[in-house]
Design a protein around this motif. Structure first.
Motif, short mmCIF file in Angstrom:
data_model
loop_
_atom_site.label_atom_id
_atom_site.label_comp_id
_atom_site.label_asym_id
_atom_site.label_seq_id
_atom_site.Cartn_x
_atom_site.Cartn_y
_atom_site.Cartn_z
N UNK A 33 10.07 -3.22 -4.47
CA UNK A 33 10.00 -3.67 -2.99
C UNK A 33 9.40 -2.28 -2.47
N UNK A 34 8.29 -2.62 -1.76
CA UNK A 34 7.87 -1.28 -1.09
C UNK A 34 6.68 -0.43 -1.72
N UNK A 35 6.14 0.48 -1.17
CA UNK A 35 4.92 1.05 -1.64
C UNK A 35 5.18 2.61 -1.26
N UNK A 36 4.48 3.45 -2.18
CA UNK A 36 4.47 4.90 -1.90
C UNK A 36 3.31 5.49 -1.45
N UNK A 37 2.22 4.96 -1.81
CA UNK A 37 0.82 5.65 -1.12
C UNK A 37 0.04 4.58 -0.71
N UNK A 38 -0.66 4.84 0.25
CA UNK A 38 -1.80 4.33 0.78
C UNK A 38 -3.22 4.70 0.28
N UNK A 39 -3.93 3.86 -0.32
CA UNK A 39 -5.38 4.52 -0.37
C UNK A 39 -6.18 3.80 0.52
N UNK A 40 -7.16 4.62 1.02
CA UNK A 40 -8.32 4.25 1.96
C UNK A 40 -9.02 3.08 1.44
N UNK A 41 -9.50 2.29 2.36
CA UNK A 41 -10.30 0.84 1.82
C UNK A 41 -11.63 0.79 2.71
N UNK A 42 -12.49 0.33 2.15
CA UNK A 42 -13.81 0.01 3.01
C UNK A 42 -13.36 -1.08 4.28
N UNK A 43 -12.54 -1.91 3.76
CA UNK A 43 -12.23 -2.63 5.00
C UNK A 43 -10.53 -2.39 5.44
N UNK A 44 -10.53 -1.77 6.58
CA UNK A 44 -9.03 -1.35 7.02
C UNK A 44 -8.11 -2.45 7.07
#
Length: 328
Positions: A151-162
């Protein structure tokens, strides 16, 4: 063999089109990209009420599936409207958990089918990211023959599509199943994820083409619509051909999945290549024919332009899918 959709399937597509149109999906996409999930989750619940997320969930767990043709119909419409959220991952999770069975399936499959639980999925071999893990009630990860729930996430990665928000799932997690059954279920889930992504790519390409045709009819140059120029007509015709050639491959793959044919994986890979490339070609055409206005975020079209390439590459890049076709 019948190669046309039934009246019920066409009506299902029309109902989803009306639902997404009434929900002002472009506004929900913008809000989702900004981190406001409220409008998108409201649309998610309405789609669940329409039966979208029950299509890949077995009847024993409160679903009506697996129904690959109906999944294709739904995902084409959702791709055409750019519906945000882990739609593909929910479809694949339904197949995965249905194959694994046990307590985890009994707990989560009814929630997926009813729309009361939003789930995402990350599997070894398809990249380390889980789509929209920050909003998911559960993130399932498959590594080798182990299925874990986090459950949950630790790191967001930039994407071509926001609006496609990529996260690395939280490390560790609860081990909910292991063994050969997980491995086989994950293989099937990967095939279904590629299949649903292909359908979304086809729908995305259709919307890009529709918007571009409408634009070139109204934009004028030298006193005439630019759509009357021969070069523009040829570019649009090539785009249409690509999409129309991808469509029978998609529904042919659906028929293979429905029959449980051993060649279904290769058929899905072929459909994924064709639909992904056709959708991306539609994006390039749309951007060229719209000119500089196509870059502006104020234009709704920009969100579809950004989505075409991620859909082409998600759950199986073109090179990986071509290799799968060659393997047969």
């Amino acid at each position: 063999m019948r190669f046309l959709l039934t009246d019920e399937q066409r009506e299902f597509a029309r109902s989803l089109d009306a639902l997404a149109t009434a929900a002002d999906t472009p506004a929900a996409v913008r809000a989702w990209a900004a981190g406001d999930h409220g409008p998108g989750l409201a649309l998610w619940r309405r789609l669940a009420e329409a039966g979208v997320f029950a299509l890949a969930v077995p009847e024993a767990y409160g679903g009506v599936g697996p129904l690959p043709v109906e999944v294709a119909v739904a995902c084409v419409e959702l791709g055409r409207h750019g519906v945000p959220g882990p739609v593909v991952e929910s479809v694949a999770a339904g197949v995965l958990l249905g194959g694994v069975g046990g307590p985890v399936a009994k707990e989560w499959l009814p929630r997926i089918a009813g729309g009361t639980g939003v789930v995402s999925l990350a599997m070894e071999g398809y990249g380390p990211y889980a789509l929209d893990a920050d909003v998911a009630d559960a993130v399932f990860t498959v590594t080798g023959d182990e299925l874990r729930l986090t459950r949950g996430a630790v790191e967001r990665t930039p994407s071509v599509d926001p609006a496609r928000r990529l996260f690395r799932p939280a490390p560790g997690g609860e081990l909910v199943a292991a063994g050969a059954r997980v491995h086989e279920a994950a293989r099937a889930a990967g095939t279904w994820a590629a299949f649903a992504t292909a359908a979304q790519a086809l729908g995305c390409g259709e919307e890009l083409l529709r918007a571009t045709v409408a634009y070139v009819k109204q934009r004028t140059q030298f006193g005439v619509p630019v759509g009357s120029f021969q070069a523009v007509k040829h570019r649009l015709a090539d785009t249409l051909l690509g999409l129309e050639f991808a469509r029978p491959l998609l529904y042919g793959a659906a028929a293979e999945l429905a029959d449980g044919a051993p060649e279904a994986g290769a058929a899905v890979a072929a459909a994924k290549v064709a639909a992904g490339e056709a959708g991306y070609a539609a994006a390039r055409t749309a951007l060229q024919l719209h000119g500089a206005v196509g870059y502006t975020e104020e234009l709704d079209l920009a969100w579809w332009l950004r989505r075409a390439r991620p859909l082409r590459d998600a759950w199986g890049t073109p090179s990986a899918c071509r290799a799968r076709v060659l393997e047969g």
